[in-house]
Design a protein around this motif. Structure first.
Motif: not given
Length: 232
Positions: A118, A160, A145, A141, A52-53, A122, A174, A15
């Motif tokens: 994540m 995920y 996602n 993202s 990924h995010a 977000e 999700y 992160h």
């Protein structure tokens, strides 16, 4: 005062947070957000990093990414800044630093921890009272996602993908995660770990990191299962 150490382990999510100098803006109009995304994509590709995010806020950014090598994350951030800072300085006739020193980062354990991070990333615009729901904020993202909108920046993390067998089921699973607020302690732990560089995960995860790096990381007191001041 010595710099706080940053820990990087290949194939483990990280992160990353980077803030504008003195909390000042780093994005000023839509073109800037898109330009940053373009530079970030190119830097991630050339550095062997999978994202990924992410969320691009007015004066800071969050990224959850996994690198193939120990220096992949650092290379990605250096390369992005190498192009984005001159772009901003030239466009707005400014000079000097744009970012507040080095980026901060923390390793993130898989499964619950990755998915929680994540969501944390977000949901940033919602916590900042910029929008009422994550889908209303363009520069994150969430649109990939949760809604499966095209975003070349994103590579799905195994945690995920493990939400369900089919894409439709994964998107639904999700999205459902956002129906409940993240626990306050979870929020605090994610913030603390990113701020201090402490790996985010169980005691077992931290012990594995220490064994891998051959150095002690984080705090001497171990909690359950969320180990551990405060900023989005």
């Amino acid at each position: 005062m010595p710099r706080k150490p940053r820990f990087f382990v290949p194939h483990i999510a990280n992160h990353v947070i980077q803030r504008g100098n003195n909390r000042q803006a780093v994005f000023f109009e839509e073109e800037d957000y898109q330009t940053y995304k373009n530079y970030l994509y190119e830097a991630a590709e050339s550095s062997g990093v999978k994202i990924h995010a992410y969320v691009l806020m007015t004066n800071h950014i969050h990224i959850l990414a996994t690198a193939e090598t120990t220096d992949g994350i650092s290379l990605m951030m250096q390369k992005t800044g190498r192009f984005y800072v001159p772009y901003i300085n030239y466009k707005y006739e400014r000079s000097g630093t744009l970012w507040e020193g080095r980026f901060k980062s923390s390793l993130v354990d898989s499964d619950f921890y990755v998915l929680a991070c994540m969501r944390y990333i977000e949901m940033n615009p919602v916590r900042a009272n910029m929008v009422e729901s994550p889908h209303a904020y363009k520069w994150s993202s969430y649109h990939k996602n949760a809604l499966d909108n095209h975003d070349r920046l994103i590579t799905s993390h195994d945690s995920y993908l493990g939400l369900a067998r089919t894409k439709k089921q994964r998107l639904s699973s999700y999205t459902n995660l956002f129906n409940e607020h993240l626990d306050e302690k979870v929020l605090k732990d994610i913030r603390n770990c990113a701020q201090t560089g402490t790996p985010l995960g169980s005691s077992r995860f931290i012990e594995q990191i220490e064994k891998n790096l051959k150095v002690k990381v984080g705090y001497s007191k171990r909690g359950r299962p969320w180990n551990v001041v405060n900023q989005d």
